[in-house]
Design an enzyme around this catalytic site. Structure first.
Site, short mmCIF file in Angstrom:
data_model
loop_
_atom_site.label_atom_id
_atom_site.label_comp_id
_atom_site.label_asym_id
_atom_site.label_seq_id
_atom_site.Cartn_x
_atom_site.Cartn_y
_atom_site.Cartn_z
N LYS A 248 0.85 -1.19 0.00
CA LYS A 248 0.00 0.00 0.00
C LYS A 248 0.89 1.25 0.00
O LYS A 248 1.86 1.31 0.77
CB LYS A 248 -0.92 -0.04 1.24
CG LYS A 248 -2.09 0.90 1.17
CD LYS A 248 -3.19 0.52 2.15
CE LYS A 248 -4.30 1.55 2.12
NZ LYS A 248 -5.47 1.16 2.90
N GLU A 338 -19.57 -4.55 10.52
CA GLU A 338 -20.55 -3.73 11.26
C GLU A 338 -21.59 -4.59 11.95
O GLU A 338 -22.01 -4.32 13.08
CB GLU A 338 -21.23 -2.74 10.29
CG GLU A 338 -20.33 -1.60 9.81
CD GLU A 338 -19.39 -1.99 8.67
OE1 GLU A 338 -19.54 -3.11 8.13
OE2 GLU A 338 -18.51 -1.17 8.33
N ARG A 366 -25.59 -1.12 7.30
CA ARG A 366 -25.35 -2.54 7.09
C ARG A 366 -25.74 -3.39 8.30
O ARG A 366 -25.95 -4.58 8.20
CB ARG A 366 -23.88 -2.75 6.75
CG ARG A 366 -23.61 -4.09 6.19
CD ARG A 366 -22.30 -4.17 5.50
NE ARG A 366 -22.37 -3.65 4.14
CZ ARG A 366 -21.36 -3.70 3.28
NH1 ARG A 366 -20.22 -4.24 3.64
NH2 ARG A 366 -21.50 -3.23 2.07
C1 LIG Z 1 -18.96 -1.29 4.92
C2 LIG Z 1 -17.76 -0.40 5.00
N1 LIG Z 1 -17.14 -0.23 6.17
C3 LIG Z 1 -16.06 0.56 6.26
C4 LIG Z 1 -15.57 1.21 5.16
C5 LIG Z 1 -14.40 2.17 5.28
N2 LIG Z 1 -13.25 1.70 4.51
C6 LIG Z 1 -12.94 2.16 3.30
S1 LIG Z 1 -11.60 1.45 2.64
C7 LIG Z 1 -11.38 0.51 4.00
C8 LIG Z 1 -10.23 -0.44 4.06
C9 LIG Z 1 -10.28 -1.43 2.97
O1 LIG Z 1 -9.18 -2.27 3.06
P1 LIG Z 1 -8.86 -3.22 1.85
O2 LIG Z 1 -10.09 -3.84 1.34
O3 LIG Z 1 -7.77 -4.16 2.28
O4 LIG Z 1 -8.33 -2.24 0.74
P2 LIG Z 1 -6.96 -1.40 0.72
O5 LIG Z 1 -7.31 0.00 1.11
O6 LIG Z 1 -5.99 -2.03 1.67
O7 LIG Z 1 -6.51 -1.50 -0.67
C10 LIG Z 1 -12.36 0.77 4.96
C11 LIG Z 1 -12.41 0.16 6.28
C12 LIG Z 1 -16.26 1.01 3.95
N3 LIG Z 1 -15.88 1.63 2.83
N4 LIG Z 1 -17.33 0.20 3.90
#
Ligand SMILES: Cc1ncc(C[n+]2csc(CCOP(=O)(O)OP(=O)(O)O)c2C)c(N)n1
Length: 596
Positions: A248, A338, A366
């Protein structure tokens, strides 16, 4: 209005078909140009950052091997899709990313045929791509490829497990690309991270037990390896997973070093990595509501051993991190989960724990069944702190915290409150955890800064269902809920010079409503305005109208809030003005009522 200079290869690419004319050996240079373009643009305007930098090679390889948009490519969450946007005809508009009337920061079907599915909330990609694959199977379309790209963070959600469970036995050609960078926004959590970090072969067993053929892991920055892998997978007509390992923040050193901070950023100096200074750095600023939450829960937890904090994957965003650092056993990040966060809080509450379950308003959607079934029906005193309530700005439509007042106030046993300032947030949090408070308790507050610089006051109990009079007045009474009460204050200050003095009441609670105040106001005023940072259908204004109707009083009521349409990205001020509940709109509404 292209404000950033594209490199020579990127300049010639308007759609992925243009890129497919390049030799494979040129793609490395294209990746460099894409990275530079993303860094240049985000340093000027802000936006999501580190995740997008990590998938540049993956994006190029996918669009090079697969025939998008005929082949469908679904990005999970979509915050990492900037390179995808730049390769699919949106480079010239990219300076408008996340701006009012500009591009969305996430994939969006109405924006481009290359955006196969609209996203913003996580963990939907496998379900959506599977739906497309099943539809094509039924239609006899055997040519089309269906690809979901999902992060290891998004995989922690129940929804993605439900989809994997189905995909494995679906008999479709779905390809699930797992982008494993070991990070959610904060470090990823739970047993799944161990599985990915563990023994080579552990992740394979996981997926293959579900019926998904596993390939990888592949180094996601090794372009030839990615191209080879996708060429090999393309003809395989069964459900499969490609496990890709990425870094990342790849290619921008500060982001590689501090991936959480650089998940999303405001404008910054790209040479030093320093955020641009505020215009008036010496002026004292009120704190963010988030930080007041973080500091207050820690204070309460030090006093009350029953206090706990739960967050589904937003410890930095909601500032529970302060408590996690000091009391790791009593403050838990459960991952993007959630539903689990709410049911877990319910379980803890059965044992007398005072749980602050902090979930962004939009993500609470959710967990709605858990709120009703696990918490409210059993009348468990879980405290829901709904962060990012109201209009959230640049994240736009998918992230608006517009609906929580409506969806919470219809639930029996629920107390629903919203502080107008940070001191009230503290008092509400204090009140919610008292032994005498025996019901589920919602405290909703917005993203960003409050209004008080001297916010840190001794805790006070607030009588549940009690509003407060901010200003006495004549002719028009304005009833507000939460932070937009400050817009009313501004409106009243400006109207004072015209000798217009409306009454202003900060109701503090949507449920129960302050019946003493409502009886008084409806007896004295023929004209009432309600102001809320939430949807008008079924919201706070609706609650007031219901009360007035039930009590057979019928003043003229004007409701200001979020209208019944999708509100896109922009600054919160632009969105509030568009919806018609900023100070200017309140002034107009008051003047209008006075004239009648
Ligand atoms: C249902 C939900 N909960 C929380 C989030 C907030 N959120 C956005 S990106 C993220 C992290 C995602 O991690 P990953 O899937 O590993 O992607 P990366 O950013 O590491 O590429 C979170 C928690 C969201 N978008 N949707």
């Amino acid at each position: 209005m292209e404000t950033v200079e594209a490199g020579p290869l990127l300049k010639e690419i308007n759609v992925p078909a243009d890129m497919r004319l390049l030799a494979p050996g040129q793609l490395g240079l294209l990746c460099e140009e894409l990275r530079r373009y993303i860094i240049d643009t985000v340093s000027l305007y802000g936006g999501h950052f580190a995740a997008g930098l990590g998938v540049v090679e993956l994006t190029v390889a996918l669009h090079y091997v697969f025939h998008t948009p005929e082949d469908v490519l679904v990005w999970d969450v979509g915050h990492q899709a900037y390179a995808h946007k730049l390769l699919t005809g949106r480079r010239q508009l990219f300076a408008t990313n996340r701006k009012w009337n500009g591009l969305s920061g996430f994939p969006k079907r109405s924006e481009s045929p290359f955006d196969a599915f609209g996203t913003g909330h996580s963990s939907t990609s496998v379900s959506a791509a599977l739906g497309m694959a099943i539809a094509d199977k039924l239609k006899g379309n055997t040519e089309r490829q269906h690809i979901a790209v999902i992060g290891d963070g998004a995989l922690t959600a129940g929804l993605s497990f439900e989809a994997l469970n189905h995909a494995g036995v679906s008999g479709t050609n779905i390809t699930i690309v797992v982008n494993d960078n070991n990070m959610s926004i904060d470090p990823n959590v739970g047993g799944l991270t161990r599985l990915f970090a563990g023994h080579k072969g552990d992740a394979a067993k996981y997926f293959e037990a579900l019926g998904l053929k596993y390939y990888g892991p592949v180094d996601g920055h090794d372009l030839p390896a990615l191209l080879r892998a996708f060429e090999e997978l393309k003809p395989l007509n069964f459900p499969k997973v490609l496990h890709v390992k990425t870094l990342k923040g790849k290619g921008y050193f500060p982001a590689e070093q501090n991936q959480t901070k650089w998940h999303a950023t405001a404008a910054f100096d790209k040479l030093t990595g320093q955020l641009n200074q505020p215009k008036d750095p010496d002026k004292p600023q009120p704190p963010k509501y988030q930080d007041v939450f973080g500091k207050t829960i820690l204070e309460l937890a030090r006093q009350n051993p029953l206090v706990m904090g739960i967050t589904p994957a937003m410890p930095s965003g909601c500032s529970l991190k302060m408590m996690i650092d000091e009391m790791p056993e009593r403050a838990i990040d459960v991952g993007i989960a959630e539903q689990h966060a709410v049911a877990l809080s319910a379980g803890l509450a059965t044992q007398g724990m005072k749980v602050f379950c902090n979930i962004y308003s939009t993500f609470m959607q959710r967990a709605y069944d858990m709120v009703i079934h696990d918490v409210a029906i059993q009348d468990l005193p879980v405290i829901f702190c709904l962060d990012r309530a109201g209009l959230v700005g640049e994240d736009g439509a998918t992230h608006q915290g517009a609906y929580d007042i409506a969806y919470m106030r219809c639930i029996p046993n629920m107390i629903v409150s919203a502080p107008m300032d940070e001191a009230t947030l503290r008092h509400l949090m204090y009140t919610a955890q008292l032994p005498s408070t025996r019901h589920p308790f919602v405290i909703r507050y917005p993203r960003g800064r409050g209004v008080l610089t001297d916010w840190h006051r001794p805790f006070e109990e607030i009588e549940i269902g009690k509003g407060r009079v901010i200003q006495e007045g004549t002719e028009v009474a304005v009833l507000s809920i939460g932070h937009p009460g400050n817009f009313v204050v501004e409106a009243c200050q400006r109207l004072a010079s015209e000798q217009i003095f409306p009454a202003h009441i900060d109701m503090r609670f949507v449920k129960p409503l302050d019946e003493v105040i409502l009886t008084d106001i409806s007896g004295r005023f023929q004209k009432i305005i309600t102001v809320e940072d939430g949807c008008l259908e079924g919201g706070f204004g609706s609650a007031i109208l219901e009360w007035l109707n039930d009590h057979k009083v019928h003043p003229e009521v004007v409701r200001l809030g979020i209208p019944d349409r999708v509100i896109e990205q922009g600054t919160p001020a632009e969105q509030q003005a568009d919806c018609g509940f900023d100070a200017e709109s309140i002034i107009t509404a008051i003047r209008h009522l006075m004239k009648e």
